[in-house]
Design an enzyme around this catalytic site. Structure first.
Site, PDB file in Angstrom:
ATOM      1  N   ARG A  52       0.859  -1.179   0.000  1.00 38.80           N
ATOM      2  CA  ARG A  52       0.000   0.000   0.000  1.00 38.80           C
ATOM      3  C   ARG A  52       0.898   1.232   0.000  1.00 38.80           C
ATOM      4  O   ARG A  52       2.117   1.131   0.084  1.00 38.80           O
ATOM      5  CB  ARG A  52      -1.032  -0.030   1.148  1.00 38.80           C
ATOM      6  CG  ARG A  52      -0.665  -0.675   2.443  1.00 38.80           C
ATOM      7  CD  ARG A  52       0.366   0.019   3.242  1.00 38.80           C
ATOM      8  NE  ARG A  52       0.125   1.435   3.379  1.00 38.80           N
ATOM      9  CZ  ARG A  52       1.060   2.321   3.590  1.00 38.80           C
ATOM     10  NH1 ARG A  52       2.336   1.957   3.697  1.00 38.80           N
ATOM     11  NH2 ARG A  52       0.787   3.601   3.700  1.00 38.80           N
ATOM     12  N   GLY A  53       0.266   2.407  -0.077  1.00 46.39           N
ATOM     13  CA  GLY A  53       1.049   3.637  -0.214  1.00 46.39           C
ATOM     14  C   GLY A  53       1.135   3.950  -1.708  1.00 46.39           C
ATOM     15  O   GLY A  53       1.448   3.070  -2.517  1.00 46.39           O
ATOM     16  N   ALA A  54       0.845   5.223  -2.044  1.00 45.32           N
ATOM     17  CA  ALA A  54       0.677   5.579  -3.452  1.00 45.32           C
ATOM     18  C   ALA A  54       1.855   5.190  -4.362  1.00 45.32           C
ATOM     19  O   ALA A  54       1.671   4.478  -5.357  1.00 45.32           O
ATOM     20  CB  ALA A  54       0.370   7.066  -3.551  1.00 45.32           C
TER      21      ALA A  54
ATOM     22  N   ASP B  75      -1.906  10.951  -2.024  1.00 46.24           N
ATOM     23  CA  ASP B  75      -2.258   9.916  -3.001  1.00 46.24           C
ATOM     24  C   ASP B  75      -2.574  10.517  -4.363  1.00 46.24           C
ATOM     25  O   ASP B  75      -2.486   9.835  -5.384  1.00 46.24           O
ATOM     26  CB  ASP B  75      -3.451   9.101  -2.495  1.00 46.24           C
ATOM     27  CG  ASP B  75      -3.008   8.197  -1.361  1.00 46.24           C
ATOM     28  OD1 ASP B  75      -2.895   8.693  -0.219  1.00 46.24           O
ATOM     29  OD2 ASP B  75      -2.716   7.022  -1.637  1.00 46.24           O
TER      30      ASP B  75
ATOM     31  N   ASN C 253      -5.311  12.393   0.712  1.00 50.03           N
ATOM     32  CA  ASN C 253      -4.416  11.553   1.511  1.00 50.03           C
ATOM     33  C   ASN C 253      -5.291  10.784   2.497  1.00 50.03           C
ATOM     34  O   ASN C 253      -6.510  10.959   2.546  1.00 50.03           O
ATOM     35  CB  ASN C 253      -3.361  12.407   2.218  1.00 50.03           C
ATOM     36  CG  ASN C 253      -2.245  11.561   2.824  1.00 50.03           C
ATOM     37  OD1 ASN C 253      -1.696  10.688   2.150  1.00 50.03           O
ATOM     38  ND2 ASN C 253      -1.920  11.774   4.085  1.00 50.03           N
ATOM     39  N   LYS C 254      -4.668   9.935   3.271  1.00 47.84           N
ATOM     40  CA  LYS C 254      -5.391   9.077   4.210  1.00 47.84           C
ATOM     41  C   LYS C 254      -6.410   9.857   5.028  1.00 47.84           C
ATOM     42  O   LYS C 254      -6.111  10.975   5.479  1.00 47.84           O
ATOM     43  CB  LYS C 254      -4.360   8.382   5.112  1.00 47.84           C
ATOM     44  CG  LYS C 254      -4.907   7.460   6.159  1.00 47.84           C
ATOM     45  CD  LYS C 254      -5.818   6.374   5.617  1.00 47.84           C
ATOM     46  CE  LYS C 254      -5.185   5.518   4.524  1.00 47.84           C
ATOM     47  NZ  LYS C 254      -6.157   4.634   3.849  1.00 47.84           N
TER      48      LYS C 254
HETATM   49  O1  MRU Z   1      -4.550   3.153   2.232  1.00 44.24           O
HETATM   50  P1  MRU Z   1      -3.069   3.383   2.125  1.00 44.24           P
HETATM   51  O2  MRU Z   1      -2.312   2.817   3.277  1.00 44.24           O
HETATM   52  O3  MRU Z   1      -2.510   2.957   0.786  1.00 44.24           O
HETATM   53  O4  MRU Z   1      -2.930   4.961   2.207  1.00 44.24           O
HETATM   54  C1  MRU Z   1      -1.655   5.525   2.111  1.00 44.24           C
HETATM   55  C2  MRU Z   1      -1.613   6.969   2.299  1.00 44.24           C
HETATM   56  O5  MRU Z   1      -2.613   7.651   2.390  1.00 44.24           O
HETATM   57  C3  MRU Z   1      -0.255   7.601   2.247  1.00 44.24           C
HETATM   58  O6  MRU Z   1      -0.169   8.704   3.101  1.00 44.24           O
HETATM   59  C4  MRU Z   1      -0.017   8.057   0.805  1.00 44.24           C
HETATM   60  O7  MRU Z   1      -0.218   6.992  -0.069  1.00 44.24           O
HETATM   61  C5  MRU Z   1       1.337   8.601   0.631  1.00 44.24           C
HETATM   62  S1  MRU Z   1       2.525   7.295   0.606  1.00 44.24           S
HETATM   63  C6  MRU Z   1       4.062   7.891   0.269  1.00 44.24           C
END
Ligand code: MRU
Length: 339
Positions: free
Chosen positions: A47-49, A237, A247-248
């Protein structure tokens, strides 16, 4: 030392750290097919963009290994099918679409049959990963002056090494400040409902020897009122042309609190997170995840089974709350144009 979230296995599978198992166990999994990568993205194993973009690109490579002897049209047809499958896994992070479109463009521009196309795909996916690693470092360099000796930074979710191909985005300036011998302290929002802050950020900071304190998301405002937070850095994201960004979930209230208390609020992201085709944040698709993530903690029910729950995985923070954008091209302000 930061952790490495992804790699090629010796057999050409996509090797990931299964992020569902952290912090209790560090389990590596070799994903042999694009379908397995799609499942891993959907279920937050990766996970993470930036990382899901890299994983998807590598998944296309793993998923076409058997087609190296295939004619061009057959190879490209299957590639398009796998790209559609991967693109449908998560809607908010634009890095996923960005990486898949780049892979498709690369294949279209590569002459030859399956073997040549596959070699080209593998080189392109590796380049996406390596470029992300370099972008993380440059984001860190852009943010380093903001993190002097003794600084206290608050962050949300996980925008660190576990979310990227390198040292992270929001955590990159923190890693570089630590590397430079500066004393840094990080307040880590636990980040309900899936607890990426508690499970992942706290874990990777501890692994790197960086001082951090875990807080309930609701504690941020009170800490700011007591002047215990010097700055906030979060990831993104998707960033629209005007600087609004997704973002989250929980990022937006943090931005509002920061402005109210005069705490600088930075958004850190690579160029691959900018969606310049979107004028503002209203057009960003917000992923709705299962209500069960809200109704449980670590798999245990914390709410009546029959109660309704809402689970938007992301929120949009309007640009007016953002002090600056830490990018691989330095500290920037909107508007953001297409490359
Ligand atoms: O649902 P996730 O864990 O994929 O969400 C991730 C986030 O919101 C991060 O803050 C975002 O992707 C930035 S990662 C460098």
């Amino acid at each position: 030392m930061s952790v490495q979230a992804i790699a090629w296995s010796p057999s050409g599978a996509v090797r990931i750290v299964d992020q569902r198992a952290l912090p209790e166990a560090r389990i590596e999994r070799d994903l042999e097919s694009a379908e397995a990568v799609a499942d891993a993205i959907r279920t937050l194993q990766v996970r993470g963009a930036p990382l899901i973009g890299i994983a998807a690109a590598m998944g296309l490579v793993a998923g076409t290994r058997e087609l190296r002897g295939a004619p061009r049209e057959e190879f490209l047809g299957r590639l398009a099918e796998l790209a559609r499958l991967l693109a449908a896994t998560r809607p908010t992070a634009v890095n996923l679409r960005w990486a898949l479109e780049r892979m498709a463009r690369g294949a279209a521009a590569t002459p030859g049959d399956g073997a040549a196309l596959w070699d080209g795909l593998r080189a392109e996916a590796t380049a996406i990963w390596e470029e992300d690693r370099a972008m993380c470092r440059r984001i860190g360099e852009a943010g380093l002056p903001l993190v002097p000796d003794g600084a206290t930074v608050l962050t949300h979710c996980n925008a660190g090494a576990l979310a990227t191909g390198g040292i992270g985005t929001a955590l990159a300036p923190i890693y570089l400040a630590h590397e430079a011998g500066r004393r840094v302290h990080v307040f880590v929002d636990e980040t309900r409902p899936v607890l990426q802050g508690a499970r992942l950020t706290a874990w990777e900071l501890a692994h790197a020897g960086i001082a951090c304190t875990l807080i309930a998301d609701a504690a941020a405002g009170s800490l700011m009122r007591q002047a215990k937070v010097d700055l906030v850095i979060v990831g993104a994201d998707r960033i629209a042309a005007n600087g609004d960004f997704a973002n989250k979930i929980g990022t937006y209230p943090l931005a509002v609190l920061s402005l109210h208390h005069g705490v600088p609020f930075y958004c850190a992201a690579p160029s691959s997170t900018i969606d310049a085709a979107l004028g503002d944040g209203d057009g960003i698709p917000i992923e709705q995840r299962s209500p069960d993530e809200v109704k449980t903690v670590a798999g245990r029910p914390v709410a009546p089974a029959a109660v309704e729950a809402l689970n938007p995985a992301f929120d949009v923070t309007p640009a007016r709350y953002v002090t600056g954008y830490l990018t691989d091209r330095g500290l920037r302000k909107p508007p953001f144009a297409a490359d």
